[in-house]
Motif scaffolding. Structure first.
Motif, PDB file in Angstrom:
ATOM      1  N   LEU A 162       0.963  -1.524  -0.211  1.00 14.12           N
ATOM      2  CA  LEU A 162       0.001  -0.726  -0.616  1.00 14.12           C
ATOM      3  C   LEU A 162       0.970   1.306   0.417  1.00 14.12           C
ATOM      4  O   LEU A 162       0.844   2.230  -0.788  1.00 14.12           O
ATOM      5  CB  LEU A 162      -1.217  -0.296   1.002  1.00 14.12           C
ATOM      6  N   GLY A 163       2.449   1.199   0.746  1.00 14.44           N
ATOM      7  CA  GLY A 163       2.667   2.475   0.516  1.00 14.44           C
ATOM      8  C   GLY A 163       3.599   2.774  -0.368  1.00 14.44           C
ATOM      9  O   GLY A 163       3.466   3.827  -0.794  1.00 14.44           O
ATOM     10  N   TYR A 164       3.918   1.754  -1.072  1.00 11.29           N
ATOM     11  CA  TYR A 164       4.746   2.264  -1.812  1.00 11.29           C
ATOM     12  C   TYR A 164       3.892   2.414  -3.300  1.00 11.29           C
ATOM     13  O   TYR A 164       3.944   2.923  -4.356  1.00 11.29           O
ATOM     14  CB  TYR A 164       5.288   0.254  -2.930  1.00 11.29           C
ATOM     15  N   GLY A 165       2.777   2.004  -3.747  1.00 11.61           N
ATOM     16  CA  GLY A 165       1.803   2.046  -4.363  1.00 11.61           C
ATOM     17  C   GLY A 165       1.071   3.170  -4.325  1.00 11.61           C
ATOM     18  O   GLY A 165       1.470   4.273  -4.890  1.00 11.61           O
ATOM     19  N   PHE A 166       0.350   4.142  -3.317  1.00  8.83           N
ATOM     20  CA  PHE A 166       0.061   5.381  -3.094  1.00  8.83           C
ATOM     21  C   PHE A 166       0.955   5.999  -2.897  1.00  8.83           C
ATOM     22  O   PHE A 166       1.038   7.321  -3.905  1.00  8.83           O
ATOM     23  CB  PHE A 166      -1.188   4.648  -1.865  1.00  8.83           C
ATOM     24  N   GLY A 167       1.824   5.853  -2.406  1.00  8.92           N
ATOM     25  CA  GLY A 167       3.377   6.663  -1.896  1.00  8.92           C
ATOM     26  C   GLY A 167       4.222   7.253  -3.542  1.00  8.92           C
ATOM     27  O   GLY A 167       4.038   8.343  -3.518  1.00  8.92           O
ATOM     28  N   GLN A 168       4.222   5.724  -4.076  1.00  9.46           N
ATOM     29  CA  GLN A 168       4.849   6.788  -5.832  1.00  9.46           C
ATOM     30  C   GLN A 168       3.410   7.705  -6.185  1.00  9.46           C
ATOM     31  O   GLN A 168       4.054   8.946  -6.769  1.00  9.46           O
ATOM     32  CB  GLN A 168       4.551   5.072  -6.412  1.00  9.46           C
ATOM     33  N   LEU A 169       2.415   7.450  -6.318  1.00  2.88           N
ATOM     34  CA  LEU A 169       1.169   7.608  -6.761  1.00  2.88           C
ATOM     35  C   LEU A 169       0.972   9.353  -6.424  1.00  2.88           C
ATOM     36  O   LEU A 169       1.601   9.997  -6.718  1.00  2.88           O
ATOM     37  CB  LEU A 169       0.000   6.946  -6.704  1.00  2.88           C
ATOM     38  N   ALA A 170       0.973   9.710  -5.144  1.00  2.00           N
ATOM     39  CA  ALA A 170       1.069  11.110  -4.244  1.00  2.00           C
ATOM     40  C   ALA A 170       2.359  11.520  -4.695  1.00  2.00           C
ATOM     41  O   ALA A 170       2.229  12.911  -5.170  1.00  2.00           O
ATOM     42  CB  ALA A 170       1.210  10.694  -2.796  1.00  2.00           C
ATOM     43  N   GLU A 171       3.549  10.474  -4.843  1.00  8.99           N
ATOM     44  CA  GLU A 171       4.898  11.538  -5.181  1.00  8.99           C
ATOM     45  C   GLU A 171       4.729  12.212  -6.480  1.00  8.99           C
ATOM     46  O   GLU A 171       4.681  13.857  -7.309  1.00  8.99           O
ATOM     47  CB  GLU A 171       5.217  11.041  -4.789  1.00  8.99           C
ATOM     48  N   ARG A 172       4.379  11.123  -7.447  1.00 11.38           N
ATOM     49  CA  ARG A 172       4.027  12.142  -8.926  1.00 11.38           C
ATOM     50  C   ARG A 172       3.113  13.044  -9.165  1.00 11.38           C
ATOM     51  O   ARG A 172       3.519  13.522  -9.798  1.00 11.38           O
ATOM     52  CB  ARG A 172       3.597  10.105  -9.668  1.00 11.38           C
ATOM     53  N   ARG A 173       1.884  12.942  -8.061  1.00 14.17           N
ATOM     54  CA  ARG A 173       1.118  13.917  -8.800  1.00 14.17           C
ATOM     55  C   ARG A 173       1.473  15.169  -7.939  1.00 14.17           C
ATOM     56  O   ARG A 173       0.787  16.270  -8.086  1.00 14.17           O
ATOM     57  CB  ARG A 173      -0.226  13.151  -8.003  1.00 14.17           C
ATOM     58  N   HIS A 174       2.328  15.069  -6.816  1.00 20.66           N
ATOM     59  CA  HIS A 174       2.774  16.169  -6.185  1.00 20.66           C
ATOM     60  C   HIS A 174       3.204  17.302  -6.938  1.00 20.66           C
ATOM     61  O   HIS A 174       3.848  18.392  -7.536  1.00 20.66           O
ATOM     62  CB  HIS A 174       2.890  16.279  -5.161  1.00 20.66           C
ATOM     63  N   TYR A 175       4.633  16.464  -7.802  1.00 21.69           N
ATOM     64  CA  TYR A 175       5.464  16.718  -8.473  1.00 21.69           C
ATOM     65  C   TYR A 175       5.616  17.351 -10.000  1.00 21.69           C
ATOM     66  O   TYR A 175       5.409  18.544 -10.344  1.00 21.69           O
ATOM     67  CB  TYR A 175       6.585  15.730  -8.594  1.00 21.69           C
ATOM     68  N   ARG A 176       3.987  16.647  -9.975  1.00 26.74           N
ATOM     69  CA  ARG A 176       3.616  17.678 -11.614  1.00 26.74           C
ATOM     70  C   ARG A 176       2.424  19.114 -11.175  1.00 26.74           C
ATOM     71  O   ARG A 176       3.116  19.814 -11.876  1.00 26.74           O
ATOM     72  CB  ARG A 176       1.621  16.647 -11.936  1.00 26.74           C
ATOM     73  N   SER A 177       1.861  19.184 -10.053  1.00 25.37           N
ATOM     74  CA  SER A 177       1.034  20.378  -9.516  1.00 25.37           C
ATOM     75  C   SER A 177       2.028  21.181  -9.091  1.00 25.37           C
ATOM     76  O   SER A 177       2.082  22.152  -9.640  1.00 25.37           O
ATOM     77  CB  SER A 177       0.494  20.020  -8.608  1.00 25.37           C
ATOM     78  N   ILE A 178       3.514  20.968  -8.557  1.00 29.93           N
ATOM     79  CA  ILE A 178       4.797  22.149  -7.943  1.00 29.93           C
ATOM     80  C   ILE A 178       5.021  22.310  -9.470  1.00 29.93           C
ATOM     81  O   ILE A 178       5.072  23.807  -9.166  1.00 29.93           O
ATOM     82  CB  ILE A 178       5.520  20.900  -8.084  1.00 29.93           C
ATOM     83  N   LYS A 179       5.108  21.222 -10.630  1.00 29.89           N
ATOM     84  CA  LYS A 179       5.953  22.063 -11.762  1.00 29.89           C
ATOM     85  C   LYS A 179       5.081  22.810 -12.137  1.00 29.89           C
ATOM     86  O   LYS A 179       5.377  23.780 -12.268  1.00 29.89           O
ATOM     87  CB  LYS A 179       6.380  21.149 -12.544  1.00 29.89           C
ATOM     88  N   LYS A 180       3.599  22.051 -12.560  1.00 29.18           N
ATOM     89  CA  LYS A 180       2.649  23.332 -13.062  1.00 29.18           C
ATOM     90  C   LYS A 180       3.102  24.538 -11.946  1.00 29.18           C
ATOM     91  O   LYS A 180       2.776  25.650 -12.725  1.00 29.18           O
ATOM     92  CB  LYS A 180       1.441  22.834 -12.885  1.00 29.18           C
ATOM     93  N   ARG A 181       2.362  25.378 -11.260  1.00 33.18           N
ATOM     94  CA  ARG A 181       2.930  25.780 -10.159  1.00 33.18           C
ATOM     95  C   ARG A 181       3.745  26.899 -10.475  1.00 33.18           C
ATOM     96  O   ARG A 181       3.939  28.013 -10.215  1.00 33.18           O
ATOM     97  CB  ARG A 181       2.158  25.606  -8.079  1.00 33.18           C
ATOM     98  N   GLU A 182       4.805  26.365 -10.043  1.00 33.89           N
ATOM     99  CA  GLU A 182       6.454  26.838 -10.022  1.00 33.89           C
ATOM    100  C   GLU A 182       6.321  27.802 -11.934  1.00 33.89           C
ATOM    101  O   GLU A 182       6.589  28.900 -12.078  1.00 33.89           O
ATOM    102  CB  GLU A 182       7.628  26.012 -10.216  1.00 33.89           C
ATOM    103  N   GLN A 183       5.708  27.079 -12.519  1.00 34.12           N
ATOM    104  CA  GLN A 183       5.600  27.991 -13.903  1.00 34.12           C
ATOM    105  C   GLN A 183       4.472  29.052 -14.162  1.00 34.12           C
ATOM    106  O   GLN A 183       5.299  30.264 -14.718  1.00 34.12           O
ATOM    107  CB  GLN A 183       5.110  27.025 -14.418  1.00 34.12           C
ATOM    108  N   GLU A 184       3.659  28.889 -12.716  1.00 33.13           N
ATOM    109  CA  GLU A 184       3.134  29.954 -13.270  1.00 33.13           C
ATOM    110  C   GLU A 184       3.149  31.166 -12.092  1.00 33.13           C
ATOM    111  O   GLU A 184       3.425  32.228 -12.479  1.00 33.13           O
ATOM    112  CB  GLU A 184       2.281  29.692 -12.301  1.00 33.13           C
ATOM    113  N   MET A 185       4.292  30.511 -10.428  1.00 35.27           N
ATOM    114  CA  MET A 185       4.366  31.793 -10.194  1.00 35.27           C
ATOM    115  C   MET A 185       6.758  32.305 -10.436  1.00 35.27           C
ATOM    116  O   MET A 185       7.176  33.319  -9.452  1.00 35.27           O
ATOM    117  CB  MET A 185       5.243  31.081  -9.122  1.00 35.27           C
ATOM    118  N   THR A 186       6.427  31.551 -11.747  1.00 32.95           N
ATOM    119  CA  THR A 186       8.266  32.653 -12.291  1.00 32.95           C
ATOM    120  C   THR A 186       8.514  34.041 -12.252  1.00 32.95           C
ATOM    121  O   THR A 186       8.972  34.971 -12.117  1.00 32.95           O
ATOM    122  CB  THR A 186       8.302  32.279 -12.910  1.00 32.95           C
TER     123      THR A 186
END
Lengths: 117, 146
Positions: free
Chosen positions: B13-37
């Motif tokens: 469970l940790g592996y599956g959901f952890g990876q999923l959460a991390e990937r989703r978080h990074y996507r959102s971070i990259k998107k918002r970083e672009q908006e905040m440059t």
């Protein structure tokens, strides 16, 4: 402090050492505010469940935010009581003092600012 | 036997959901970083003088947890020592998220730059590694010319 991380007060609170367009009339004292918070049992249970899966623990983020708000209020109260109109060079510090309890400590220099001549 | 099964399920469970959460978080971070440059946040302690600004303290903070799988791997690595790769993304995510929240707070105040940014990281509780990252700084808000 507002939810978005900004402060709503008459007191000037900044972590810079001076304020453009103003000069320091008098340095008053070091002022501080602190708050010790324990984790709520229900929140703690949910958080420990959630931490298995990883990701943000929103409950804790909010808890620490409230705690920081309280410490900041105390800092401002203390600054008001020494007659300051600004607190400069503010710093934050967090320490976990026991399992499940954290102390938020905020300190800065209380000063009286006046418009630069 | 039951305990082993529970342990295996938690790991999965940790592996599956952890990876999923991390990937989703990074996507959102990259998107918002672009908006905040357009809104820089810098560590300089000296704002430009002569111009008239309003100063306001802004903060951004986040609590992020690693997951069961990564904590287990980290505990294993701890025995032999060395680089704990599984914790590096956790700290990176925490810092970038805190910075984004700081910038969001500054932006909602109409600031165009944040000075004297400082980071603070603290560990929360035992068990699965959980950290809090706080970013704070002073937002400079230009006064409207009269």
């Amino acid at each position: 402090m507002n939810v978005d991380g900004t402060l709503e007060t008459e007191m000037i609170v900044t972590n810079l050492e001076y304020y453009p367009g103003m000069e320091i009339a008098q340095h008053l004292s070091l002022v501080q505010g602190s708050s010790v918070r324990a984790k709520h049992a229900g929140r703690d249970f949910m958080a420990s469940l959630k931490s298995i899966f990883g990701g943000e623990l929103v409950g804790y983020t909010e808890l620490l935010h409230e705690s920081r708000e309280e410490a900041l209020q105390r800092l401002i109260l203390q600054a008001q009581s020494v007659g300051a109109n600004a607190v400069l060079n503010v710093r934050f510090s967090t320490s976990s003092i026991a399992n499940g309890a954290a102390e938020i400590f905020i300190y800065g220099t209380a000063v009286i600012l006046r418009p630069a001549a | 036997m039951t305990q082993l099964a529970i342990f295996a399920v938690l790991l999965l469970l940790g592996y599956g959901f952890g990876q999923l959460a991390e990937r989703r978080h990074y996507r959102s971070i990259k998107k918002r970083e672009q908006e905040m440059t357009a809104l820089p946040a810098i560590a300089s302690r000296h704002p430009p003088s002569g111009e008239y600004y309003q100063q306001r303290l802004v903060i951004g903070s986040v609590v992020v947890a690693s997951d069961y799988f990564k904590s287990f791997v980290a505990n294993l690595v701890n025995v032999f020592g060395g680089r704990i790769k599984s914790y590096e993304p956790l700290l990176d995510r925490g810092r970038r998220e805190a910075m984004l929240r700081l910038k969001q707070a500054a932006k909602s105040q109409g600031a165009n730059i944040v000075f004297n940014v400082k980071y603070e990281t603290s560990r929360i509780g035992g068990g699965i590694t959980t950290i809090e990252v706080l970013a704070y700084g002073t937002a400079l808000i230009p006064l409207e010319s009269e």
